[in-house]
Scaffold this motif. Structure first.
Motif, short mmCIF file in Angstrom:
data_model
loop_
_atom_site.label_atom_id
_atom_site.label_comp_id
_atom_site.label_asym_id
_atom_site.label_seq_id
_atom_site.Cartn_x
_atom_site.Cartn_y
_atom_site.Cartn_z
N UNK A 51 0.83 -1.20 0.00
CA UNK A 51 0.00 0.00 0.00
C UNK A 51 0.86 1.25 0.00
N UNK A 52 1.92 1.25 0.80
CA UNK A 52 2.84 2.39 0.82
C UNK A 52 3.42 2.63 -0.56
N UNK A 53 3.84 1.56 -1.23
CA UNK A 53 4.42 1.67 -2.57
C UNK A 53 3.39 2.24 -3.55
N UNK A 54 2.15 1.76 -3.46
CA UNK A 54 1.08 2.26 -4.34
C UNK A 54 0.82 3.75 -4.12
N UNK A 55 1.09 4.21 -2.89
CA UNK A 55 0.85 5.61 -2.54
C UNK A 55 2.07 6.49 -2.80
N UNK A 56 3.13 5.92 -3.35
CA UNK A 56 4.33 6.70 -3.62
C UNK A 56 5.16 6.96 -2.38
N UNK A 57 5.13 6.00 -1.47
CA UNK A 57 5.89 6.10 -0.23
C UNK A 57 6.63 4.79 -0.01
N UNK A 58 7.11 4.57 1.17
CA UNK A 58 7.81 3.34 1.50
C UNK A 58 8.02 3.25 2.99
N UNK A 59 8.49 2.08 3.45
CA UNK A 59 8.60 1.87 4.89
C UNK A 59 9.60 2.82 5.54
N UNK A 60 10.56 3.32 4.78
CA UNK A 60 11.53 4.28 5.32
C UNK A 60 10.91 5.67 5.50
#
Length: 119
Positions: A51-60
Motif C-alpha cells: 500500500x505504501x508503494x502504491x501511494x508513492x511512499x515506503x517503509x523508510x
C-alpha cells in the motif's frame, strides 16, 4: 488541494493522501486460520508495504504506526518480525496496544501515517 484515495471501496480506502501525507487504513492478514502471530505479522507488513508503494511512499517514510494485538503478552513474537522489517535508522513513532479486533481470526492489525517520496 485534492485528496487521493487508493483502494477505494464504499466503506473505506486502503490509503488517503493529502498534502504529501499518506494515511493508511488498518491492515489485517488476508490469510488467518491457525497461523502464528509471527506469520500474520509478516503478511500484514507485506500488505502495508504494498500500500505504501502504491501511494508513492515506503517503509523508510513511515512517520507513525499503531499496532493492535489481540494478546499483548505475545508482543515479543511480533517485535521479532517487526525488528527485521523496519528500515534501519527509520523507526517510526509507534504505539502498540491490546485490542479486540473485528474478527477473532485476526491476531494483529497495523495502521500508519507516512510521507510521500519527494516531500
Amino acid at each position: 488541494m485534492t485528496i487521493e484515495r487508493i483502494g477505494l471501496t464504499q466503506r473505506w480506502c486502503d490509503a488517503a493522501i493529502f498534502n504529501g501525507i499518506v494515511f493508511l487504513a488498518g491492515h489485517v492478514p488476508e490469510t488467518t486460520g491457525r497461523r502464528s502471530l509471527a506469520e500474520q505479522t509478516e503478511e500484514v507488513l507485506a500488505l502495508l508495504e504494498e500500500t505504501l508503494d502504491s501511494a508513492g511512499s515506503g517503509k523508510e517514510r513511515i512517520l507513525s504506526v499503531q499496532i493492535f494485538l489481540t494478546d499483548i503478552s505475545r508482543i515479543s513474537e511480533m517485535n521479532e518480525v517487526w525488528d527485521k522489517w523496519v528500515a534501519p535508522g527509520h523507526a517510526p513513532a509507534r504505539a502498540t496496544v491490546e485490542a479486540k479486533l473485528a474478527s477473532p481470526d485476526y491476531a494483529i492489525e497495523i495502521t500508519a501515517v507516512a510521507a510521500k517520496r519527494g516531500i
